[in-house]
Design a protein around this motif. Structure first.
Motif, short mmCIF file in Angstrom:
data_model
loop_
_atom_site.label_atom_id
_atom_site.label_comp_id
_atom_site.label_asym_id
_atom_site.label_seq_id
_atom_site.Cartn_x
_atom_site.Cartn_y
_atom_site.Cartn_z
N SER A 79 -5.98 -7.52 1.11
CA SER A 79 -7.27 -8.17 0.89
C SER A 79 -7.15 -9.56 0.30
N GLN A 120 0.84 -1.19 0.00
CA GLN A 120 0.00 0.00 0.00
C GLN A 120 0.88 1.25 0.00
N LYS A 138 -14.97 -7.88 -2.54
CA LYS A 138 -15.43 -6.60 -2.04
C LYS A 138 -16.85 -6.77 -1.48
N LYS A 149 -19.57 -2.70 3.30
CA LYS A 149 -19.10 -2.58 4.68
C LYS A 149 -20.24 -2.29 5.65
N LYS A 176 -10.11 -11.70 -0.76
CA LYS A 176 -11.34 -11.19 -0.16
C LYS A 176 -12.16 -10.44 -1.21
N THR A 186 -10.50 -2.45 6.44
CA THR A 186 -9.60 -1.87 5.44
C THR A 186 -9.52 -2.82 4.25
N ASP A 187 -9.01 -2.32 3.16
CA ASP A 187 -8.79 -3.18 1.99
C ASP A 187 -7.34 -3.60 1.89
#
Length: 746
Positions: free
Chosen positions: A701, A663, A706, A709, A704, A697-698
């Motif tokens: 991920s 990130q 989307k 939330k 995972k 948080t992404d």
């Protein structure tokens, strides 16, 4: 140069320790069969340890015992039993990871010196302040530090009367020590328990950059960096290698001993490091020290490089040349084995034979004469012997009170009672005093009596019904404040632009957000974190970094210990509360229900547990992309942390894939492809935890999908209320998940 530089050597077994001593180590570190982070080493029995201490001290060499693993609640009685023994051995220090040891030693065993293990991930000034406050006398700085950082941290440590040590030779982990869960996640063997399966050395499907071992670093060697380490003020130069044999240890220690002695005597260095290549190595790098994180730090082969080095050194190309080079190296290796075996055979860790003679007559003192091969000691009771009425000083009574000498460095010969008349008595307390007096005369150490821990009080929860908390890392998710009363933590990055108020402004605009600090904060990123605290002045924070926690404590800011502080027992909680005024702590996700359920909550202390999050496997200061998808940059630059946001996947030869994630503002990290989803813990442990936490948080991920939330928050809140339908819905929404760590534990 007058300052002493300690050469600290590894000792995975008795022969390796002997090899280190005879090669000139100033200190050795070794482990017992329990509570030690090298379970693959042979390690020592307690009797071995006693002999090693005696032998080492005869050579003016100190001995440090590794107790550098996290401790489980049910292990505390065994741990205290061991501390009761250690405190009377003359051990020169213990190396620890678990914060519980600080509480136990400070309160009950203050004569033991505590060294903070590399597993405590020490890399900023606040962490050194934290460790000094909880009782550390020295810290092992993270292996990722460069020389300028080491110099600055050492200067700060010395102001607090704390010593520093730095790894100068041996294997390098690509992950920050104490922050690697790859082995725990993938095969159930936790590095925090000394059971690392070395996933970083595994073979993977060949990457786009053409590598089969994309996580495999060369070995560390600072052999030619000694002047800079001396200038930095480092107190101890530490060699890694407790799973290496005596030949390796002797060769490396001998080479370093000669290098140090040469520099001390002349200010110059030896130029030949060829002996270091004659024992196991993966080639060498000093790039962490130099702060030059290049592709050259990696080697696409985790096995012994010594034979390849021999070929390269001899420019061997033809079959004949290669055979000659290999034969020469094999002969050199055989010579090392023979030399070390001969030297080691001349040292003994056998206990000192001790003969005790008891004598005495009516109205005279009881006399004990102790005889070893080197000395004779005589002591007398403070009172005279009287005629026995009920209790007699007979052979059984004496043996009972003197048998504890077996736990010392002495081998007890059969007691001699020929000079002791029968039917006599003195208070049994006199016998205990005489035993302690005898030990002092023989060892010059005061005997310390055994400690029994009082039972801990299990204080009640702060609130009957557990609440939900959640983590975000993007201001666009602040809208979640409108749909839930849950505590909302905001995850801060690991790297900041200097004097950039971006995150300060986020908290000032959104006072409901609670700052969440990451585990690793180095240099200017630590300073920017402190500036954020000083500017925002939040009422509460969560910190995975003890340095930030230390500053928060000094500022009077309430703080909660994050999940990456690896908290697994009641006494670690007491250290956090009593020494650092901590208000609560996450319990480690590495332990299972049975390992959690007996943890005792301190008074007015909050306990938290994460039930939904990406599963971090490792975080590194190096770049995972250089060896995977490739990178045009020859080395990591200052802007890489702030700008890079690459992602890829690596798959090992067993077919298991892992998500590599970077990130903006974060360190390169690797995550499991499954999410941690542990709804079972809500049912099992709602009586214990005040708060259950979910990560929205992404980051990391992986696989995972989307998921909305708002929907997730609603379902998790319903789970806390006991609504069964939401449990089913969550399992359908989170399609790739596991709670294996909760099932298997440590």
């Amino acid at each position: 140069m007058n300052r002493k530089i300690e050469l600290l050597a590894p000792g995975g077994d008795v022969d390796a320790i002997k090899a280190a001593i005879i090669a000139g180590a100033n200190a050795v570190y070794c482990g017992l069969e329990t509570f030690n982070a090298r379970n693959r080493a042979a390690n020592l029995t307690f009797d071995d340890l006693l002999g090693v201490i005696s032998l080492a001290h005869r050579y003016q060499c100190e001995v440090f015992l590794t107790m550098n693993v996290v401790i489980l609640e049910n292990e505390i009685p065994t741990l205290v039993k061991l501390l009761n023994q250690l405190v009377n051995t003359g051990i020169d220090g213990i190396i620890v990871q678990d914060l519980a040891l600080f509480h136990l030693v400070n309160k009950h065993f203050p004569s033991l010196l505590i060294h903070a293990s590399t597993q405590l991930t020490t890399h900023n000034e606040g962490q050194i302040g934290f460790l000094a406050k909880v009782g550390a006398t020295r810290v092992n700085l993270s292996r990722e530090m460069n020389l300028a950082e080491i110099k600055s941290l050492t200067r700060y440590a010395h102001d607090l009367d704390v010593l520093t040590e730095v790894f100068v030779h041996g294997a390098l982990c690509i992950a920050f020590s104490g922050q690697c869960y790859s082995s725990s996640v993938s095969v159930g063997n936790s590095g925090n328990r000394g059971r690392c399966s070395q996933a970083c050395r595994d073979e993977y499907d060949i990457t786009a950059a053409g590598n089969k071992f994309p996580l495999n670093l060369k070995d560390n060697s600072a052999y030619f960096d000694l002047p800079e380490l001396v200038d930095a003020g480092v107190d101890s130069l530490k060699i890694e290698g407790r799973i290496k044999g005596a030949q390796y240890v002797h060769t490396v220690v001998d080479s370093w001993r000669k290098q140090i002695d040469k520099f001390v005597e002349s200010g110059k260095l030896l130029s030949d490091d060829s002996n270091l290549y004659k024992v196991f190595n993966r080639d060498f790098t000093n790039s962490f020290l130099k702060g030059n994180l290049t592709k050259d730090m990696f080697i696409d082969n985790p096995r012994d490089n010594s034979f390849k080095h021999a070929n390269d050194k001899s420019n061997a190309i033809s079959v004949v040349q290669i055979q000659e080079a290999q034969q020469t190296l094999s002969s050199d290796k055989d010579a090392i084995v023979s030399l070390v075996a001969d030297k080691v055979s001349q040292l003994s860790i056998e206990k000192i034979s001790l003969s005790l003679h008891f004598s005495g007559k009516l109205n005279e003192p009881l006399t004990i004469t102790a005889v070893t091969k080197d000395t004779t000691v005589e002591i007398q009771s403070a009172v005279t012997l009287t005629l026995a009425t009920d209790s007699r000083i007979d052979e059984a009574a004496i043996v009972k009170r003197f048998k504890s000498l077996k736990q010392s460095e002495f081998e007890l010969l059969p007691f001699n009672f020929d000079g002791l008349e029968s039917d006599l008595s003195i208070p049994f307390s006199q016998l205990t005093q005489m035993k302690n007096q005898l030990l002092f005369k023989l060892t010059k150490r005061e005997y310390i009596g055994a400690v029994t821990l009082p039972a801990l009080t299990h204080y009640p929860k702060l609130n009957t019904q557990p609440t939900l908390s959640l983590l975000i890392c993007d201001e666009k998710d602040v809208d979640l404040c409108d749909v839930t009363d849950a505590d909302i933590y905001f995850k801060l990055p690991e790297s900041f632009k200097v004097n950039d108020n971006k995150y300060i402004d986020i908290f000032l605009r959104n006072p409901r957000l609670i700052p969440w600090f990451p585990a690793v904060l180095i240099g200017k990123d630590y300073l920017e974190s402190v500036r954020l605290l000083e500017t925002v002045k939040p009422k509460r924070i969560v910190s995975n970094n003890t340095g930030v926690a230390f500053i928060a404590t000094n500022m009077g800011i309430e703080w909660i210990a994050g999940p990456f502080l690896n908290t697994t027992n009641s006494y670690a909680l007491l250290t956090l509360q009593e020494r650092l005024n901590c208000a609560g702590a996450f319990i480690s996700n590495e332990i299972n229900r049975n390992q959690i359920k007996n943890i005792a909550r301190p008074k007015n202390f909050k306990m938290l547990y994460s039930i939904y999050h990406p599963i971090l496997m490792m975080t590194s200061r190096q770049c995972f992309f250089q060896q995977t998808v490739g990178c045009n940059k020859p080395s990591i630059e200052d802007g890489c942390m702030l700008k890079c946001e690459k992602a890829t996947t690596i798959t090992n030869v067993k077919g298991i894939s892992f998500a590599v994630d970077k990130q903006k503002g974060g360190y390169p990290s690797i995550y499991n492809h499954e999410q941690f989803l542990n709804i079972d813990a809500v049912e099992d442990l709602s009586h214990l935890f005040d708060e259950f936490f979910i990560d929205l948080t992404d980051i990391g991920s992986g696989s995972k999908a989307k998921i909305d939330k708002v929907e997730l928050v609603s379902h998790f809140e319903n789970v806390l209320k006991g609504i069964t339908e939401s449990k089913t819905s969550l399992k359908q929404l989170v399609t790739i998940s596991t709670n294996a760590q909760y099932q298997q534990g440590l």
